[in-house]
Design an enzyme around this catalytic site. Sequence first.
Site, short mmCIF file in Angstrom:
data_model
loop_
_atom_site.label_atom_id
_atom_site.label_comp_id
_atom_site.label_asym_id
_atom_site.label_seq_id
_atom_site.Cartn_x
_atom_site.Cartn_y
_atom_site.Cartn_z
N TYR A 194 0.76 -29.76 4.67
CA TYR A 194 -0.05 -28.96 3.75
C TYR A 194 0.71 -28.67 2.45
CZ TYR A 194 -3.85 -25.90 2.42
OH TYR A 194 -4.93 -25.36 1.78
N LYS A 224 -5.87 -32.18 -0.69
CA LYS A 224 -4.91 -33.19 -1.15
C LYS A 224 -5.33 -33.98 -2.39
CE LYS A 224 -1.65 -32.58 1.68
NZ LYS A 224 -1.27 -31.34 1.06
N PRO A 283 -11.90 -32.94 1.66
CA PRO A 283 -11.17 -31.84 1.00
C PRO A 283 -10.45 -30.86 1.94
CG PRO A 283 -13.53 -31.45 0.93
CD PRO A 283 -13.35 -32.83 1.51
N TYR A 300 -9.07 -20.86 6.89
CA TYR A 300 -9.82 -22.00 7.40
C TYR A 300 -10.40 -21.56 8.73
CZ TYR A 300 -7.59 -25.20 4.05
OH TYR A 300 -7.17 -25.84 2.91
C1 PHB Z 1 -10.47 -24.68 -3.17
O1 PHB Z 1 -9.92 -23.61 -3.46
O2 PHB Z 1 -11.35 -25.17 -3.88
C2 PHB Z 1 -10.05 -25.41 -1.95
C3 PHB Z 1 -9.05 -24.88 -1.15
C4 PHB Z 1 -8.66 -25.55 -0.01
C5 PHB Z 1 -9.27 -26.73 0.34
C6 PHB Z 1 -10.27 -27.27 -0.45
C7 PHB Z 1 -10.67 -26.60 -1.61
O3 PHB Z 1 -8.90 -27.37 1.49
#
Ligand code: PHB
Length: 397
Positions: free
Chosen positions: A386, A298, A294, A202
């Site tokens: 998480y 969750k 997103p 992230y």
């Molecule tokens: C995904 O792999 O599509 C994905 C992963 C983490 C997120 C949102 C989407 O926070």
Amino acid sequence: MAKMKTQIGIVGAGPAGLTLAHLLHLEGIESVVLERQSREYVETRVRAGVLEQGTVDVLCGSGVGERLKREGLEHGGVELRFGGKGHRIDFQELVGKSITVYAQQEVVKDLIAARLAYGAPLYFEAEATGLKDYDRDPKIYFQLGGECHEISCDFIAGCDGFHGICRPALPGEQLEIHERHYPFGWLGILARVPPASHELIYSYHERGFALLSMRSPEVSRLYLQCAADEDLNHWSDDRIWGELRTRMATRDGFVLRDGPILQKGITPMRAFVASPMQFGKLFLLGDAAHIVPPTGAKGLNLAVADVRVLAQGFVEFYKRASSRALARFSDRCLERVWKCQRFSGWMTSMLHRFPQEDAFAHHLHLAELDYVTCSRAASTTLAENYVGLPFDSRGRF
Ligand code: PHB
Ligand code: APR
């Protein structure tokens, strides 16, 4: 009109409807599942991909986790990246749990295969067009093969997503809607290239958020923060890769290789909660009742949490002749939903650039990320949310 009868009429064959139908089947409770799209459509629709440990336990514990165990990628942490440097949040060390990366459409495929194997009713290209008498003697009307059909059932489970018919069928004046629109969206791609990191990244950057995720050792899933009304036509593949590289760059030369883009799309960012999640004999689950931004990964997990609560309620109803758990469905689900809204909203505001943010705001983002990654208490907060809060919201963390 063809008529049929069942115990639970389920509208929607997304993760919520299919998981509910499966858990009920294991308890000997009958259901009929209606899905307006084709089987191929729901099995190939690209959606989320992160499963909390509790979600994995539900799927594996109910006998549909064989492929998930084999192909799912178990991750013991994630990276937060900012100021050109990565910082790992070690879930295993902080809270002793992991997450599993396994695409939503794979979960859907496994559940469909299980249901068809034991021969329970699941109709594709069957669009529910109306509900009747859901407070006394529920009926669902649907179209299949150009004909109108009717299902009489004891209860209706509205698992028909955000754009379904079940929530709008409720008395609008008694339904509270809580909603927040974010002034940005995500541009997501699926690319045939090995993920540049074995865990999710992230990344907060002055130009906006970016996320590196994956679907398999060969396929990457990546996202970029973009304008809420972004036009995909303005994003050539080169521009997408260039922007991802800029936002993911580190001072020690992180390398993001590109590859063929298999799919791209824009996801709007919104938070939404409908309350209560039940009226009479109609229950709302998953995206039909709530949407989270997103950033906290969750959405799917919340749907499975709702299903667990409702399945327990039906078991108490049919096996112990008690409506107590059913009466508490909405309250129990909403407690957890609001905690997940809180977490998803916090991750979203920490990691994204909002329009008109000044240098002061930028420094606050950096300070917050620095604090979250340096303080064990703050890292633990992120980790325990998480990997997934307990299903019972009063459970110990
Ligand atoms: C995904 O792999 O599509 C994905 C992963 C983490 C997120 C949102 C989407 O926070
Ligand atoms: N009749 C029959 N089926 C319908 C109807 C209708 N009138 N309206 C909608 N559906 C179907 C949709 O085609 C879809 O397949 O209901 C299904 C709802 O599935 P999802 O949208 O996947 O919702 P849900 O099962 O609650 O799963 C939540 O999905 O979008 C993600 O982030 C979200 O991961 C979360 C998960």
